[in-house]
Design an enzyme around this catalytic site. Sequence first.
Site, mmCIF file in Angstrom:
data_model
loop_
_atom_site.group_PDB
_atom_site.id
_atom_site.type_symbol
_atom_site.label_atom_id
_atom_site.label_comp_id
_atom_site.label_asym_id
_atom_site.label_seq_id
_atom_site.Cartn_x
_atom_site.Cartn_y
_atom_site.Cartn_z
ATOM 1 N N ASP A 1 -6.295 1.256 8.846
ATOM 2 C CA ASP A 1 -6.278 1.551 7.420
ATOM 3 C C ASP A 1 -5.794 0.354 6.611
ATOM 4 O O ASP A 1 -6.384 -0.020 5.602
ATOM 5 C CB ASP A 1 -5.319 2.715 7.161
ATOM 6 C CG ASP A 1 -6.079 3.952 6.759
ATOM 7 O OD1 ASP A 1 -7.315 3.964 6.973
ATOM 8 O OD2 ASP A 1 -5.437 4.881 6.235
ATOM 9 N N ASP B 1 -0.032 -2.340 6.391
ATOM 10 C CA ASP B 1 0.287 -2.010 7.774
ATOM 11 C C ASP B 1 -0.633 -2.755 8.725
ATOM 12 O O ASP B 1 -1.747 -3.113 8.369
ATOM 13 C CB ASP B 1 0.097 -0.503 8.016
ATOM 14 C CG ASP B 1 1.199 0.284 7.335
ATOM 15 O OD1 ASP B 1 2.253 -0.308 7.066
ATOM 16 O OD2 ASP B 1 0.988 1.480 7.065
ATOM 17 N N GLU C 1 0.850 -1.169 0.000
ATOM 18 C CA GLU C 1 0.000 0.000 0.000
ATOM 19 C C GLU C 1 0.897 1.234 0.000
ATOM 20 O O GLU C 1 1.811 1.344 0.812
ATOM 21 C CB GLU C 1 -0.860 -0.105 1.274
ATOM 22 C CG GLU C 1 -1.373 1.134 1.803
ATOM 23 C CD GLU C 1 -1.661 0.971 3.311
ATOM 24 O OE1 GLU C 1 -1.403 -0.103 3.916
ATOM 25 O OE2 GLU C 1 -2.131 1.943 3.884
ATOM 26 N N ASP D 1 -2.546 -1.745 10.933
ATOM 27 C CA ASP D 1 -3.442 -0.788 11.586
ATOM 28 C C ASP D 1 -4.799 -0.782 10.889
ATOM 29 O O ASP D 1 -5.024 -1.548 9.955
ATOM 30 C CB ASP D 1 -2.818 0.615 11.599
ATOM 31 C CG ASP D 1 -2.582 1.126 10.179
ATOM 32 O OD1 ASP D 1 -3.080 0.497 9.214
ATOM 33 O OD2 ASP D 1 -1.892 2.147 10.040
#
Length: 641
Positions: free
Chosen positions: A505, A501, A428, A503
Amino acid sequence: MAKGYKAKDIEVLEGLEPVRKRPGMYIGGTDGLAGLHHLVAEILDNSIDEAMNGHASKITVTLDKDSEGVTVEDNGRGIPVDKHPKYKKTALELILTTLHAGGKFSDHNYISAGGLHGVGASVVNALSVKLVATIWRDGYEWTQEYSQGKPKTKIKKGSKTKAHGTQIYFKADPEIFKKTTFSAERLEKMLEEKAFLNKGLELIFVDQKTKAKKVFKYNEGLVAFLKNELTRSSQTALHNELFSLEEEKGIKVELAFCWTESTTSQIRSYVNGIRTANGGTHEDGFKSGLSKAVRNYIAVHDLAPKGVKFTGDDIREGLLAVVSVNIPGREVELQFQGQTKDKLNNPEAQGPTDAVARTFENKLNANPTLATAIVERILLAAKARAASRKASQSVSRKVGISHRLNLPGKLADCSSTQPDKSEIFIVEGDSAGGSAKQGRDRKTQAILPLRGKILNSIAAPTSKIKENRELMDLVSALGCGYGDDINLKKLRYGKVIILTDADADGMHIASLMLAFFYTFMRPLLEHGHLYIGLCPLYRMKYGTGKSEEIVWVFSDEEKEKELKARNRKGKPHITRFKGLGEMNPKTLWDTAMCPKSRTLLQIMPEDVASATSVLDDLLGRDSSARYRLIQENAHRLEVDV
Ligand code: 0RA
């Protein structure tokens, strides 16, 4: 039913040394929680058999206060405690100390093929540091203690009792298992699942730590499972009645299903109480029988408009189903196949499920209103599919002819052209993409950075997918086309690895990608090409210079565990990673890309279909769920050593 079952009927095959030598062969792994909990399933299955044969009505599983010991108790006939004339041992001892010991009846009244490989109590005994069997039978209580598969005491005749039943208490051997603490949540889930599968059976779970007691009993069996699943996913069935079909002719088949608004289908299947996440012959039989029933009904009533062709997928769009078969007898060995050994391969399971599913035609005939609703649902699916096929054809053709020349500009391709030696990382953002490009092994690893959030493909019609630049780049990089025109022979990389990641997002992006792959490239998942790369959350550095040692951990739990385990080594220097983009190329290589040190989780269609919760667990905020998921899926984690 067998008459006068006594010790002499026990067949003796072999001792338990092989079990301790290669435990993984018998319970599927000793690192994660799955293997550990499998011990409970083995013991439980024996009690369930006793109950399902009509000899017991209640089974209680109790977890010790410290969650290290488990007791399984039933009110069945009790394991026989008389001596076998030839082996001079009690039936109890033979059952607990010999591999594959069982009654040699053709009607299998004792050990059915239940349990992962039908191995049973002796395997649990072999892998337990302590096991205590308590039997109520023949007017007395009897007890005997074992350790690591060997008797510690002779069988003791205790006080008089009128009760009958079997109780097995055991603690897993820490020499064998990495972790010996049981999870109450997992045990509870196990009992609930067994209760769905064995309608009317009462299963009780008691957790001594919380003093919680839960009773699982479903008189509706698999239909109760469907209802539960509908509620869980906040869906409703398109029709009032949920369907339930069953038959027992040697092989027992139970089916429950309904149609929902969902555009995907979810079929969950079991053989002898064992989950088959990848389906197999029983599931195939169900699908073909259901197709025949629906097609026949449509043909007989002449309901198909001219020119509308409908496929099995159209029939199953929105289908939610559970398929459970029981193949009796010790003669029939269950055969599993596939990378994760969770696909049933026994040919004898197909015919019966097909036949039972076909009888659905009678239900349709008996209830025309209901039949019309279902047929309309299916024809709508067929029309939608035909429209989207047309829309995708132009693109796929372009992709197909000269995909080598059509590669997207931002793809950093690898030099190998052999798919089985190549892999692609989908990352990403540009900064992560940059690090990955520098850190990679350019011979075998390609990098495709994706920008922005991709379309939510479950919701998007096929024609919209075509307009999405990011997705089209992805499609052309993979080379195999998508939708109905997918051709895995053209897939340019053996492993497709999503790296985001850890997280919220990253999780969102990964779940969108999974939705896309699941909807438009499902064969990619079915053939095990899709992976999620796990990135560590912390770096823990001990010492400096030559004595420097670095440990990467994936969750807060793991960090705590590591700190506890190492507290003598002094305080480590801990770095928390915020995102892939922050890692330098070398770090990214070491942690997430190097085949020797990285951690990949293979994603199967089930994972996407059954719940987004796999992703929640993996990438969500709750890092303890992540830790648990990693632990539980150890067998699916691909870690090269
Ligand atoms: C062998 C023979 C008989 C019962 C059992 C085993 C038995 C095994 C287990 C394991 C857990 N619970 C169990 N309950 C019974 C039949 C004995 C007879 O004919 O009386």
